[in-house]
Enzyme design. Structure first.
Site, short mmCIF file in Angstrom:
data_model
loop_
_atom_site.label_atom_id
_atom_site.label_comp_id
_atom_site.label_asym_id
_atom_site.label_seq_id
_atom_site.Cartn_x
_atom_site.Cartn_y
_atom_site.Cartn_z
N GLY A 1 0.83 -1.20 0.00
CA GLY A 1 0.00 0.00 0.00
C GLY A 1 0.86 1.25 0.00
O GLY A 1 1.96 1.25 -0.55
N ASP B 1 11.30 -11.66 8.72
CA ASP B 1 11.63 -10.84 7.56
C ASP B 1 12.51 -9.66 7.95
O ASP B 1 12.25 -8.51 7.55
CB ASP B 1 10.36 -10.34 6.86
CG ASP B 1 10.62 -9.85 5.43
OD1 ASP B 1 11.68 -10.23 4.87
OD2 ASP B 1 9.79 -9.10 4.89
#
Length: 405
Positions: free
Chosen positions: A96, A210
């Site tokens: 986004g 991550d």
């Protein structure tokens, strides 16, 4: 989103076509008449309800609200969530966009992450919100080094998450400075902050999965030509908990961004907190040298690079792996080193200690620490607590204790 919109408009077209067909049938002089509903009131009610549902769907999926990639359309000055005025667009990614906002009645700017209104991103954002809420509950005074969520809301089917406004990511700072390596003091400070934040997560039985320079934000704005050296300037916050996983939850087969992926993940073994420590070892190398340790896009090449930089992969790690096709009987990756792929690795990957520029105590310590974090066997790899007690950080800890901040 696009498929849903197309389906919606095609449905409208099909409805009109059928209406015209029925009108033609009714106007025919002969032939079987169309069966009429036995309950005009119920038929009218159903038609009205379908009409309202059709137009509600049309409003919720209006192409004016989103662009072709599913991002919310907005302009500076727009208000989202009924209380946050957009004052700047900070950037966008696959998830986004991030905008700078001012909350009504407040002067302090905040960053708002506006997630794409697509199901898979919305579902991931809802999971991230739950994790951020748990992190905030365990860290009410925002001392952990994990990003602190201030608020969240839904705006036109887009999940929006509000954070304190931060500086650049470590990666963006490196990019703006031409990938210039950090000095040892900066590597020490950033690494300590990273390990401390990761230990906080691991104590909560949470694995980030991550860790990478893109997901580490400086808390303070720095000029591209400057670099953090100590104290508050080096403070970072970890972000992006969309793929973070608790111990009791299902563990995906593949985690981490390729360049920071641990060998147990590539070899398809069970993974746990230790995969975060491998990522930290890769990050430290990148901070110190300015280059990515494993610049690759395939499992085979990745394993070849590991062996060329860190030595042979132990046989115990190969037992039960589905990737044995890559190896010969001596447990070495079976690569034709005269091939273009082999020559690329020879020319661009050197043994880890090759990158040690001198034999100063500081560099001896940092390479020793990286070797501890880059152990093939997860059981042999340093934990966060063990790494934080490494002599490499003694000077930094002493400095922090004597700092007036």
């Amino acid at each position: 989103m696009i498929a849903a919109m197309e389906s919606h408009y095609l449905h409208g077209y099909e409805t009109d076509r059928l209406r015209r067909k029925y009108r033609r049938q009714e106007n025919k002089p002969s032939g079987r008449k169309r069966r009429r509903s036995t309950s005009p009131r119920r038929s009218a009610k159903r038609t009205s309800r379908d009409h309202d549902k059709y137009h509600r769907s049309k409003r919720s999926k209006s192409p004016r609200e989103v662009d072709s990639e599913g991002h919310l359309k907005f302009k500076i000055g727009d208000c989202i969530g009924g209380k946050y005025e957009i004052v700047d667009n900070l950037g966008e990614g696959t998830f986004g966009k991030v905008v700078q906002c001012i909350k009504r009645g407040h002067k302090t700017p905040v960053a708002v992450k506006i997630v794409k209104g697509i199901d898979r991103y919305t579902d991931a954002a809802k999971i991230e919100v739950k994790i951020l809420q748990k992190l905030r509950d365990h860290d009410p005074y925002d001392e952990s080094g994990c990003i602190h969520m201030l608020d969240w809301f839904e705006h036109h089917r887009h999940i929006c998450i509000v954070f304190q406004l931060m500086g650049l990511s470590v990666y963006d700072h490196m990019k703006q400075s031409g990938y210039k390596p950090f000095n040892v003091e900066a590597v020490r400070a950033i690494s300590y902050q990273l390990l401390r934040a990761t230990r906080f997560m691991h104590d909560m039985k949470l694995t980030h999965t991550d860790l990478k320079p893109e997901n580490m934000l400086f808390k303070y704005k720095l000029l591209p030509s400057s670099e953090p050296h100590d104290g508050q300037e080096a403070d970072i916050s970890l972000i992006d908990f969309g793929s973070a996983t608790f111990e009791h939850e299902h563990h995906s087969g593949t985690v981490s961004t390729r360049h920071y992926r641990a060998p147990e993940v590539i070899l398809e073994h069970q993974w746990s907190h230790a995969c975060d420590l491998w990522s930290i070892g890769c990050i430290m190398f990148e901070l110190l040298t300015g280059v990515t340790m494993f610049q690759t896009h395939s499992n085979f090449e990745h394993l070849c690079m590991m062996q060329h930089i860190l030595g042979p992969i132990p046989k115990c790690l190969l037992e039960g792996s589905k990737k044995l096709k890559y190896f010969n009987e001596s447990s070495l990756v079976n690569l034709d080193w005269s091939s273009s792929e082999g020559q690329y690795i020879i020319n661009n990957c050197k043994p880890l200690r090759y990158y040690q520029r001198d034999y100063s105590t500081e560099l001896q310590q940092i390479f020793n620490l990286m070797e501890g974090l880059l152990q093939y066997d997860p059981k042999e790899r340093l934990t966060c607590s063990q790494a934080l007690r490494h002599p490499f950080f003694d000077h930094y800890i002493l400095k922090k204790r004597n700092s007036p901040h």
